[in-house]
Design a protein around this motif. Structure first.
Motif, PDB file in Angstrom:
ATOM      1  N   LYS A  19      -2.393  -0.186   6.617  1.00  0.00           N
ATOM      2  CA  LYS A  19      -1.597   1.032   6.786  1.00  0.00           C
ATOM      3  C   LYS A  19      -2.502   2.236   6.575  1.00  0.00           C
ATOM      4  O   LYS A  19      -3.488   2.173   5.857  1.00  0.00           O
ATOM      5  CB  LYS A  19      -0.456   1.083   5.770  1.00  0.00           C
ATOM      6  CG  LYS A  19       0.533  -0.036   5.883  1.00  0.00           C
ATOM      7  CD  LYS A  19       1.549   0.051   4.768  1.00  0.00           C
ATOM      8  CE  LYS A  19       2.430  -1.179   4.753  1.00  0.00           C
ATOM      9  NZ  LYS A  19       3.317  -1.206   3.587  1.00  0.00           N
ATOM     10  N   MET A  24      -4.820   8.140   2.324  1.00  0.00           N
ATOM     11  CA  MET A  24      -5.273   6.810   1.913  1.00  0.00           C
ATOM     12  C   MET A  24      -5.261   5.822   3.076  1.00  0.00           C
ATOM     13  O   MET A  24      -4.435   5.920   3.974  1.00  0.00           O
ATOM     14  CB  MET A  24      -4.375   6.258   0.806  1.00  0.00           C
ATOM     15  CG  MET A  24      -4.258   7.121  -0.425  1.00  0.00           C
ATOM     16  SD  MET A  24      -5.773   7.240  -1.335  1.00  0.00           S
ATOM     17  CE  MET A  24      -5.609   5.864  -2.408  1.00  0.00           C
ATOM     18  N   ILE A  26      -4.655   1.872   3.290  1.00  0.00           N
ATOM     19  CA  ILE A  26      -4.071   0.839   2.443  1.00  0.00           C
ATOM     20  C   ILE A  26      -4.225  -0.510   3.136  1.00  0.00           C
ATOM     21  O   ILE A  26      -3.751  -0.691   4.251  1.00  0.00           O
ATOM     22  CB  ILE A  26      -2.586   1.128   2.155  1.00  0.00           C
ATOM     23  CG1 ILE A  26      -2.444   2.508   1.511  1.00  0.00           C
ATOM     24  CG2 ILE A  26      -1.984   0.049   1.273  1.00  0.00           C
ATOM     25  CD1 ILE A  26      -1.045   3.050   1.505  1.00  0.00           C
ATOM     26  N   GLN A  28      -3.687  -4.683   2.615  1.00  0.00           N
ATOM     27  CA  GLN A  28      -3.098  -5.767   1.835  1.00  0.00           C
ATOM     28  C   GLN A  28      -3.727  -7.078   2.304  1.00  0.00           C
ATOM     29  O   GLN A  28      -3.881  -7.304   3.504  1.00  0.00           O
ATOM     30  CB  GLN A  28      -1.590  -5.814   2.012  1.00  0.00           C
ATOM     31  CG  GLN A  28      -0.880  -4.672   1.332  1.00  0.00           C
ATOM     32  CD  GLN A  28       0.627  -4.802   1.428  1.00  0.00           C
ATOM     33  OE1 GLN A  28       1.159  -5.620   2.164  1.00  0.00           O
ATOM     34  NE2 GLN A  28       1.326  -3.962   0.680  1.00  0.00           N
ATOM     35  N   TYR A  53     -11.883   2.675  -5.501  1.00  0.00           N
ATOM     36  CA  TYR A  53     -10.653   2.287  -4.824  1.00  0.00           C
ATOM     37  C   TYR A  53      -9.606   1.977  -5.884  1.00  0.00           C
ATOM     38  O   TYR A  53      -9.919   1.787  -7.049  1.00  0.00           O
ATOM     39  CB  TYR A  53     -10.878   1.068  -3.919  1.00  0.00           C
ATOM     40  CG  TYR A  53     -11.305  -0.159  -4.676  1.00  0.00           C
ATOM     41  CD1 TYR A  53     -10.377  -1.081  -5.129  1.00  0.00           C
ATOM     42  CD2 TYR A  53     -12.646  -0.375  -4.981  1.00  0.00           C
ATOM     43  CE1 TYR A  53     -10.763  -2.193  -5.843  1.00  0.00           C
ATOM     44  CE2 TYR A  53     -13.039  -1.481  -5.693  1.00  0.00           C
ATOM     45  CZ  TYR A  53     -12.096  -2.381  -6.121  1.00  0.00           C
ATOM     46  OH  TYR A  53     -12.495  -3.473  -6.846  1.00  0.00           O
ATOM     47  N   GLU A  64      -3.556  -5.588  -3.011  1.00  0.00           N
ATOM     48  CA  GLU A  64      -3.643  -4.370  -2.213  1.00  0.00           C
ATOM     49  C   GLU A  64      -4.810  -3.525  -2.698  1.00  0.00           C
ATOM     50  O   GLU A  64      -5.013  -3.366  -3.904  1.00  0.00           O
ATOM     51  CB  GLU A  64      -2.335  -3.593  -2.334  1.00  0.00           C
ATOM     52  CG  GLU A  64      -2.285  -2.312  -1.571  1.00  0.00           C
ATOM     53  CD  GLU A  64      -0.942  -1.624  -1.714  1.00  0.00           C
ATOM     54  OE1 GLU A  64      -0.017  -1.991  -0.972  1.00  0.00           O
ATOM     55  OE2 GLU A  64      -0.833  -0.740  -2.580  1.00  0.00           O
ATOM     56  N   GLN A  66      -6.508   0.358  -2.028  1.00  0.00           N
ATOM     57  CA  GLN A  66      -6.293   1.678  -1.436  1.00  0.00           C
ATOM     58  C   GLN A  66      -7.598   2.454  -1.492  1.00  0.00           C
ATOM     59  O   GLN A  66      -8.188   2.604  -2.565  1.00  0.00           O
ATOM     60  CB  GLN A  66      -5.210   2.435  -2.182  1.00  0.00           C
ATOM     61  CG  GLN A  66      -3.861   1.780  -2.127  1.00  0.00           C
ATOM     62  CD  GLN A  66      -2.812   2.561  -2.907  1.00  0.00           C
ATOM     63  OE1 GLN A  66      -3.092   3.616  -3.463  1.00  0.00           O
ATOM     64  NE2 GLN A  66      -1.605   2.042  -2.943  1.00  0.00           N
TER      65      GLN A  66
END
Length: 93
Positions: A19, A24, A26, A28, A53, A64, A66
Motif C-alpha cells: 500500500k 508511507m 506499507i 505486509q 522503518y 508489516e 512501513q
C-alpha cells in the motif's frame, strides 16, 4: 522424497500486500516455516543504505513494515530485505 523434505523446511517470506499513502510505503509479508521471527534481526536497505522503518506484527504469520517515502528519492529504487544478515528472496503471495 528429499525434495519434499527440503520444501517443507524452507522458510518463505512472501509479499502479501503493498500500500502507498502520502507519507508511507506499507508492505505486509506472510511468513511460512519461521519458528520465531525476531524483528531485531530484520532490516531494510534502499540502494544499499540502511533506512529506519516501523515494524508491526499483525498476526502470527503476517508482519508489516512501513517506510517513510522521503527515503525513496529516485525513480528506480532497489529495496533489499534482510534477516539475520542474509538477503531475503522475496516472492509474491
Amino acid at each position: 522424497m528429499l525434495n519434499n523434505f527440503k520444501r517443507t523446511l524452507r522458510r518463505k517470506f512472501k509479499l502479501y500486500d503493498l500500500k502507498s499513502s502520502k507519507e508511507m510505503l506499507i508492505m505486509q509479508f506472510s511468513l511460512y516455516n519461521f519458528i520465531a521471527f525476531n524483528s531485531k534481526d530484520f532490516y531494510i536497505k534502499i540502494n544499499n543504505h540502511s533506512i529506519p522503518y516501523k515494524f508491526k506484527k499483525i498476526s502470527k504469520n503476517i508482519v508489516e513494515a512501513q517506510i517513510d517515502k522521503q527515503y525513496i528519492t529516485k525513480d528506480e529504487n532497489i529495496i533489499g530485505l534482510y534477516y539475520k544478515k542474509q538477503k531475503l528472496w522475496l516472492s509474491s503471495a
